[in-house]
Scaffold this active site. Structure first.
Site, PDB file in Angstrom:
ATOM      1  N   ASP A   1      25.267 -34.732  -9.747  1.00  0.00           N
ATOM      2  CA  ASP A   1      26.883 -34.274  -9.050  1.00  0.00           C
ATOM      3  C   ASP A   1      27.940 -35.562  -8.443  1.00  0.00           C
ATOM      4  O   ASP A   1      27.081 -36.412  -8.178  1.00  0.00           O
ATOM      5  CB  ASP A   1      26.987 -32.905  -9.062  1.00  0.00           C
ATOM      6  CG  ASP A   1      28.164 -32.219  -8.628  1.00  0.00           C
ATOM      7  OD1 ASP A   1      28.320 -31.283 -10.101  1.00  0.00           O
ATOM      8  OD2 ASP A   1      29.150 -32.462  -7.888  1.00  0.00           O
TER       9      ASP A   1
ATOM     10  N   ARG B   1      42.237 -26.490   1.247  1.00  0.00           N
ATOM     11  CA  ARG B   1      41.194 -26.734   1.562  1.00  0.00           C
ATOM     12  C   ARG B   1      41.529 -28.308   1.802  1.00  0.00           C
ATOM     13  O   ARG B   1      40.442 -27.986   3.224  1.00  0.00           O
ATOM     14  CB  ARG B   1      40.189 -27.663   0.149  1.00  0.00           C
ATOM     15  CG  ARG B   1      39.713 -26.402  -1.130  1.00  0.00           C
ATOM     16  CD  ARG B   1      38.455 -26.155  -0.915  1.00  0.00           C
ATOM     17  NE  ARG B   1      37.386 -25.443  -1.579  1.00  0.00           N
ATOM     18  CZ  ARG B   1      37.351 -25.887  -2.755  1.00  0.00           C
ATOM     19  NH1 ARG B   1      37.102 -27.060  -3.141  1.00  0.00           N
ATOM     20  NH2 ARG B   1      36.234 -25.042  -3.928  1.00  0.00           N
TER      21      ARG B   1
HETATM   22  C1  SAM Z   1      32.478 -25.334 -12.252  1.00  0.00           C
HETATM   23  S1  SAM Z   1      31.062 -26.994 -11.550  1.00  0.00           S
HETATM   24  C2  SAM Z   1      30.116 -26.501 -12.722  1.00  0.00           C
HETATM   25  C3  SAM Z   1      28.690 -25.925 -12.194  1.00  0.00           C
HETATM   26  C4  SAM Z   1      27.242 -25.934 -13.777  1.00  0.00           C
HETATM   27  N1  SAM Z   1      27.327 -26.519 -14.343  1.00  0.00           N
HETATM   28  C5  SAM Z   1      27.942 -24.094 -14.392  1.00  0.00           C
HETATM   29  O1  SAM Z   1      28.583 -24.497 -15.501  1.00  0.00           O
HETATM   30  O2  SAM Z   1      27.250 -23.324 -13.675  1.00  0.00           O
HETATM   31  C6  SAM Z   1      31.907 -27.906 -11.817  1.00  0.00           C
HETATM   32  C7  SAM Z   1      30.871 -29.291 -11.291  1.00  0.00           C
HETATM   33  O3  SAM Z   1      31.567 -30.773 -11.820  1.00  0.00           O
HETATM   34  C8  SAM Z   1      31.698 -31.721 -10.666  1.00  0.00           C
HETATM   35  N2  SAM Z   1      32.660 -32.421 -11.173  1.00  0.00           N
HETATM   36  C9  SAM Z   1      33.645 -32.413 -11.058  1.00  0.00           C
HETATM   37  N3  SAM Z   1      33.928 -33.532 -11.563  1.00  0.00           N
HETATM   38  C10 SAM Z   1      33.048 -34.938 -11.908  1.00  0.00           C
HETATM   39  C11 SAM Z   1      32.933 -36.227 -12.098  1.00  0.00           C
HETATM   40  N4  SAM Z   1      33.792 -36.728 -12.347  1.00  0.00           N
HETATM   41  N5  SAM Z   1      31.593 -36.769 -12.106  1.00  0.00           N
HETATM   42  C12 SAM Z   1      30.330 -35.311 -11.686  1.00  0.00           C
HETATM   43  N6  SAM Z   1      30.796 -33.891 -11.394  1.00  0.00           N
HETATM   44  C13 SAM Z   1      31.570 -33.583 -11.682  1.00  0.00           C
HETATM   45  C14 SAM Z   1      32.043 -30.825  -9.525  1.00  0.00           C
HETATM   46  O4  SAM Z   1      31.645 -31.308  -8.216  1.00  0.00           O
HETATM   47  C15 SAM Z   1      31.253 -29.831  -9.166  1.00  0.00           C
HETATM   48  O5  SAM Z   1      29.928 -29.230  -8.924  1.00  0.00           O
END
Ligand code: SAM
Length: 271
Positions: free
Chosen positions: A145, A38
């Site tokens: 997010d 990445r």
């Molecule tokens: C795997 S995705 C899950 C998306 C959705 N909730 C689902 O279950 O399909 C995880 C998301 O969490 C976000 N994320 C990770 N760390 C975070 C943080 N500290 N604050 C806010 N969002 C965060 C990432 O950017 C990512 O878009």
């Protein structure tokens, strides 16, 4: 993998610490190849030829802008429409009727870690499909997010047609318009959702309280202390009897005693 840049231990540990301190995300040794791939792209975009140069940039004031790109590059954003569909069935069949029975006409749902928006759009379609329950209600879905790239996508409400195939056909016919090879969410769906940039580790500007919080497949990347603090804050942000919905491989065992497990990865606040 981008072999032209070697990622030495020293730089990997520096970058891991920065991700941990900024986003709470744990980058284990297993993630090294992922990070290498990445960030290799970021190095090329910046015309750099080593990770140590990249680390130096992130340490300076001039690196503040790059910090966003760095965080965007290391988040895992996998998601899909109606992922873990039992959660949406539970919302329609159990949560909404319970709220109606409580004679509330105000509904607040938070999709925390919403990625490219499939989750909040699935919530919105579920709510609209129960419109007999919702006419005249004050309904809002907050979707947040940390990653600014996925949020920009989410707020457009436009998806490749193949992604939209995950939407049940009755919903797709009713809530999605086709434009070439793209699926566009209709206004009545989009109007229910407000998207916002929010780091779950930082301050939360909203006052709540929420009836339901979806935080699915997000804390899986956090260590236990970060999870403990976060779930305590979720309890504070929920109504006293509000629902918390987490991802299929997550649980609150040894993390929080403020919730009761009442369904498959579905919790209710008890204190
Ligand atoms: C795997 S995705 C899950 C998306 C959705 N909730 C689902 O279950 O399909 C995880 C998301 O969490 C976000 N994320 C990770 N760390 C975070 C943080 N500290 N604050 C806010 N969002 C965060 C990432 O950017 C990512 O878009």
């Amino acid at each position: 993998m981008h072999e032209e840049f070697a990622l030495q231990d020293r730089e990997f540990h520096k970058l891991s610490k920065l991700v941990m301190d900024t986003a709470g995300i744990v980058l284990s040794e297993r993630k090294r190849a992922f990070i290498h791939g990445r960030l290799g792209r970021r190095l090329r975009a910046l015309g750099m030829n080593s990770f140590s140069q990249y680390c130096k940039l992130l340490e300076t004031d001039a690196g503040d802008d790059e910090l966003h790109n760095f965080i965007n590059a290391v988040t895992t954003n996998h998601t899909s429409f109606f992922r873990e569909s039992h959660h949406f069935e539970y919302l329609a069949r159990t949560i909404l009727p319970a709220i109606v029975a409580g004679h509330r006409r105000r509904l607040r749902i938070w999709s925390a870690g919403c990625s490219t928006g499939e989750e909040p759009h699935s919530i919105a379609m579920t709510l609209l499909s129960c419109e007999q329950l919702l006419s005249g209600w004050d309904v809002k879905i907050l979707a947040t997010d940390l990653d600014t790239n996925v949020l920009a996508h989410a707020s457009q409400g436009v998806y490749d047609f193949e992604r939209a195939e995950g939407i049940p056909e009755t919903f797709r016919k009713r809530f999605v318009t086709l434009r070439g090879n793209q699926a566009v969410m209709k206004d009545e769906v989009r109007e229910l959702i407000s998207f916002g940039h929010l780091n779950l580790l930082g301050p939360w500007p909203m006052s709540g309280p929420f009836d339901v919080i979806f935080c699915r497949n997000v804390v899986i990347y956090f260590d236990q202390d970060t999870q403990r603090r976060l779930f305590d804050r979720y309890a504070e942000m929920l109504k006293p009897d509000g629902w918390l919905i987490i991802g299929h491989s997550e649980n609150l065992l040894n993390i929080s005693d403020r919730f009761d497990l009442i369904g498959r990865t579905i919790y209710r606040r008890i204190k």
